[in-house]
Scaffold this active site. Sequence first.
Site, mmCIF file in Angstrom:
data_model
loop_
_atom_site.group_PDB
_atom_site.id
_atom_site.type_symbol
_atom_site.label_atom_id
_atom_site.label_comp_id
_atom_site.label_asym_id
_atom_site.label_seq_id
_atom_site.Cartn_x
_atom_site.Cartn_y
_atom_site.Cartn_z
ATOM 1 N N GLY A 66 1.005 -1.131 -0.219
ATOM 2 C CA GLY A 66 -0.001 -0.110 0.116
ATOM 3 C C GLY A 66 0.878 1.284 -0.022
ATOM 4 O O GLY A 66 0.131 2.193 -0.160
ATOM 5 N N HIS A 67 1.949 1.323 0.300
ATOM 6 C CA HIS A 67 2.868 2.362 0.249
ATOM 7 C C HIS A 67 2.998 3.327 -1.072
ATOM 8 O O HIS A 67 2.451 4.453 -1.039
ATOM 9 C CB HIS A 67 4.336 2.454 1.018
ATOM 10 C CG HIS A 67 5.098 3.418 1.064
ATOM 11 N ND1 HIS A 67 6.182 3.834 0.471
ATOM 12 C CD2 HIS A 67 4.665 4.709 1.768
ATOM 13 C CE1 HIS A 67 6.606 5.069 0.921
ATOM 14 N NE2 HIS A 67 5.903 5.359 1.572
ATOM 15 N N MET A 68 3.392 2.652 -2.149
ATOM 16 C CA MET A 68 3.228 3.305 -3.357
ATOM 17 C C MET A 68 3.117 2.333 -4.374
ATOM 18 O O MET A 68 4.009 1.546 -4.814
ATOM 19 C CB MET A 68 5.077 3.692 -3.919
ATOM 20 C CG MET A 68 5.189 4.828 -2.767
ATOM 21 S SD MET A 68 4.614 6.602 -3.325
ATOM 22 C CE MET A 68 5.510 7.700 -2.456
ATOM 23 N N LEU A 73 8.434 1.112 -2.516
ATOM 24 C CA LEU A 73 9.391 1.879 -1.884
ATOM 25 C C LEU A 73 9.560 1.958 -0.423
ATOM 26 O O LEU A 73 8.236 1.999 0.256
ATOM 27 C CB LEU A 73 9.260 3.503 -2.442
ATOM 28 C CG LEU A 73 10.077 4.545 -1.949
ATOM 29 C CD1 LEU A 73 11.528 4.397 -2.455
ATOM 30 C CD2 LEU A 73 9.756 5.858 -2.480
#
Length: 163
Positions: A66-68, A73
């Site tokens: 879910g971060h990028m 990343l």
Amino acid sequence: MIKKPFIVDPSLYDESKPIATIEDIRKYNRQRYEMEQLTGILYDNFEEKKCVGYKDMTDSEFWIRGHMPNFPLTPGVVLCEVAAQMASYFTTKHNMFNNAVMGFAGLDEVKFRGMVRPGDRVIIQSEMLKWRKILITASFMCIVNDNIVCEGVLKGVPLPIEG
């Protein structure tokens, strides 16, 4: 551009020969499951108050999905947590606070200078700057492929946790 010197000269350790494995780290750090952020320790010098460890970033890290999306990343806060866990390992292993569990107390002067992606090995170098009865201060660097990707100063406190 002048390259900043590392906290510990890389010629003093061998990345292929850890001196402590995840099993050894678990003797000193309480984090488990997705919060374990150290893979191994490469250098530990109590006289110099310096330590070097590493984290192998995989594509199954808890933050990857879910971060990028479509561009995995490592979040900067994860790099700071890696550094904090290494400082905790060092202080606990060397009984600097009567075997207290160390907690994260703060960050200063943190700079993010590069990306960390799955497949990268992050080398974490740390030097204990000050330690008093209730506070430790340590400088840290996170390095990927001989490039500093994160650096700063962290603070830790002994926590009133039994056992």
